[in-house]
Motif scaffolding. Structure first.
Motif, PDB file in Angstrom:
ATOM      1  N   THR A  67       0.778  -1.107   0.291  1.00  0.00           N
ATOM      2  CA  THR A  67      -0.131   0.132  -0.023  1.00  0.00           C
ATOM      3  C   THR A  67       1.120   1.416   0.219  1.00  0.00           C
ATOM      4  O   THR A  67       2.058   1.342   0.186  1.00  0.00           O
ATOM      5  CB  THR A  67      -1.370  -0.126   0.821  1.00  0.00           C
ATOM      6  OG1 THR A  67      -0.439  -0.515   1.868  1.00  0.00           O
ATOM      7  CG2 THR A  67      -2.055  -1.147   0.615  1.00  0.00           C
ATOM      8  N   PHE A  85      -7.342  -3.038   5.235  1.00  0.00           N
ATOM      9  CA  PHE A  85      -7.252  -2.720   4.093  1.00  0.00           C
ATOM     10  C   PHE A  85      -8.027  -2.448   3.466  1.00  0.00           C
ATOM     11  O   PHE A  85      -8.881  -2.219   2.788  1.00  0.00           O
ATOM     12  CB  PHE A  85      -5.870  -1.559   3.176  1.00  0.00           C
ATOM     13  CG  PHE A  85      -5.371  -1.245   4.294  1.00  0.00           C
ATOM     14  CD1 PHE A  85      -5.709   0.225   4.926  1.00  0.00           C
ATOM     15  CD2 PHE A  85      -3.541  -1.517   4.618  1.00  0.00           C
ATOM     16  CE1 PHE A  85      -4.967   0.739   5.769  1.00  0.00           C
ATOM     17  CE2 PHE A  85      -2.860  -0.245   4.599  1.00  0.00           C
ATOM     18  CZ  PHE A  85      -3.671   0.446   5.527  1.00  0.00           C
ATOM     19  N   LEU A 125      -3.815   5.612   5.132  1.00  0.00           N
ATOM     20  CA  LEU A 125      -2.099   5.710   5.494  1.00  0.00           C
ATOM     21  C   LEU A 125      -1.204   6.418   5.853  1.00  0.00           C
ATOM     22  O   LEU A 125       0.087   6.018   6.334  1.00  0.00           O
ATOM     23  CB  LEU A 125      -2.193   4.775   4.325  1.00  0.00           C
ATOM     24  CG  LEU A 125      -1.082   3.754   4.144  1.00  0.00           C
ATOM     25  CD1 LEU A 125      -1.110   2.670   4.829  1.00  0.00           C
ATOM     26  CD2 LEU A 125      -1.273   2.756   2.283  1.00  0.00           C
ATOM     27  N   ALA A 171       1.223   6.496   9.072  1.00  0.00           N
ATOM     28  CA  ALA A 171       2.245   6.023   9.281  1.00  0.00           C
ATOM     29  C   ALA A 171       3.151   6.575   9.731  1.00  0.00           C
ATOM     30  O   ALA A 171       4.020   5.984  10.794  1.00  0.00           O
ATOM     31  CB  ALA A 171       2.136   4.745   8.434  1.00  0.00           C
ATOM     32  N   GLY A 193      -3.958   0.948   8.839  1.00  0.00           N
ATOM     33  CA  GLY A 193      -3.022   2.451   9.515  1.00  0.00           C
ATOM     34  C   GLY A 193      -2.404   1.463  10.569  1.00  0.00           C
ATOM     35  O   GLY A 193      -0.419   2.377  11.020  1.00  0.00           O
ATOM     36  N   TYR A 210       0.187  -1.110   9.206  1.00  0.00           N
ATOM     37  CA  TYR A 210       0.922  -0.365   8.561  1.00  0.00           C
ATOM     38  C   TYR A 210       2.339   0.383   9.246  1.00  0.00           C
ATOM     39  O   TYR A 210       3.607   0.120   9.336  1.00  0.00           O
ATOM     40  CB  TYR A 210       0.306   0.464   7.588  1.00  0.00           C
ATOM     41  CG  TYR A 210       1.248   0.421   6.423  1.00  0.00           C
ATOM     42  CD1 TYR A 210       1.480  -0.526   5.008  1.00  0.00           C
ATOM     43  CD2 TYR A 210       2.117   2.323   6.384  1.00  0.00           C
ATOM     44  CE1 TYR A 210       2.592   0.524   4.605  1.00  0.00           C
ATOM     45  CE2 TYR A 210       2.349   2.509   4.643  1.00  0.00           C
ATOM     46  CZ  TYR A 210       3.356   2.066   4.213  1.00  0.00           C
ATOM     47  OH  TYR A 210       3.997   1.854   3.295  1.00  0.00           O
TER      48      TYR A 210
END
Length: 311
Positions: free
Chosen positions: A3, A108, A124, A127, A180, A183
């Motif tokens: 992503t 996601f 995102l 992150a 998020g 990630y």
């Protein structure tokens, strides 16, 4: 996904350098980064379109298996037998990175069932902000007042995008937040793994771990695809594999501080694809929140570059 946002794979061991050595090719690095982000946005568009017809595990299976068709030969061409030898001693780090990567993409995929591409992409972008906040307890890295201020601005941006408590807030938004967080933890694990092994090896092992996790679950909930759907599923993985390779090349050709900001071009790609494919137009609050997140992320990158230069 890997992503969008701030780095879907770890930078090369030289990513933190403040001044580029003579072997760098900054323009090529920027072009590879832009190509990677564009490919990731195409992959995310295919994934979102497929979430209405297939279970998450089946999409993960095709994402991992098809990407290996690209990653394995490219990793071998750029690393050869040396990559295999690097696995010894780094098994735990690679396993943690693979598990977190699979968890992030799963979240996601759940979020994409309802939320527009650009909204999930904006979340995102938090992150790097989360990574900065977690660098103190997990990596024992010092974070000064400047970066803490950027962290606060970034979290305000997330709240603006998701609008918790508002009429448009949906449970899938929680999947985006959880994705998020996973990630961000994945990025931290990649930072530690990337110090010991090649990013090409990390990309391959991430795909292998995702494949191992998704295979039994996908067989349990298998939905037979039509020929166009099967083509889209395979294409999703191939595009994702090419995107990961372009990202690794970007960080190997130029300093991370130079190429990382171009990751935010995802907002443009996601907006265009979201409109033409799904008819989604970002709300004003999405633009405001994405702007805050982009500004905070770019400032964090700037401060890391300043710190690296001083050291």
């Amino acid at each position: 996904m890997q992503t969008p946002a701030a780095s879907r794979l770890p930078a090369s061991p030289s990513a933190g350098r403040a001044t580029p050595p003579s072997g760098d090719a900054p323009l090529a690095g920027i072009l590879f980064m832009l190509m990677a982000v564009a490919l990731f946005s195409v992959m995310d568009t295919l994934a979102k379109a497929l979430t209405t017809s297939f279970p998450v595990a089946q999409i993960l299976l095709f994402r991992a298996a098809a990407s290996l068709l690209v990653l394995l030969p490219l990793a071998w061409a750029f690393g050869g037998p040396a990559l295999v030898r690097q696995v010894r001693g780094a098994e735990r780090k690679l396993l943690v990175a693979g598990l977190l990567g699979a968890a992030a993409l799963s979240c996601f995929l759940m979020a994409w069932r309802t939320l527009p591409l650009v909204e999930v992409g904006a979340v995102l972008f938090a992150a790097p902000v989360i990574v900065t906040a977690l660098s103190v307890p997990l990596l024992r890295e010092p974070v000064g007042l400047h970066r803490w201020s950027a962290v606060i601005v970034g979290f305000i941006g997330v709240m603006v995008v998701l609008r918790p408590g508002g009429a448009v807030f949906v449970p899938e938004a929680l999947w985006a937040v959880l994705g998020g967080l996973c990630y961000a933890l994945w990025m931290i694990s990649l930072r530690t793994a990337g110090k010991a092994v090649s990013p090409n090896l990390v990309a391959v092992t991430n795909a292998l771990i995702m494949l191992a996790l998704a295979l039994p679950l996908a067989l349990w909930v298998w939905t037979p695809p039509s020929l166009p759907q099967a083509t889209a599923l395979v294409g999703l993985g191939i595009v994702g594999g090419l995107a990961q390779f372009c990202l690794v090349r970007a960080f190997s050709l130029a300093p991370a501080a130079l190429v990382a900001p171009f990751d935010y071009s995802y907002i443009l790609y996601a907006t265009i694809l979201g409109y033409f494919v799904f008819g989604d137009l970002p709300a004003l609050s999405t633009w405001i929140g994405a702007g805050l997140l982009t500004a905070s992320g770019l400032y964090i990158i700037h401060r890391e570059r300043v710190t690296a230069r001083r050291s």
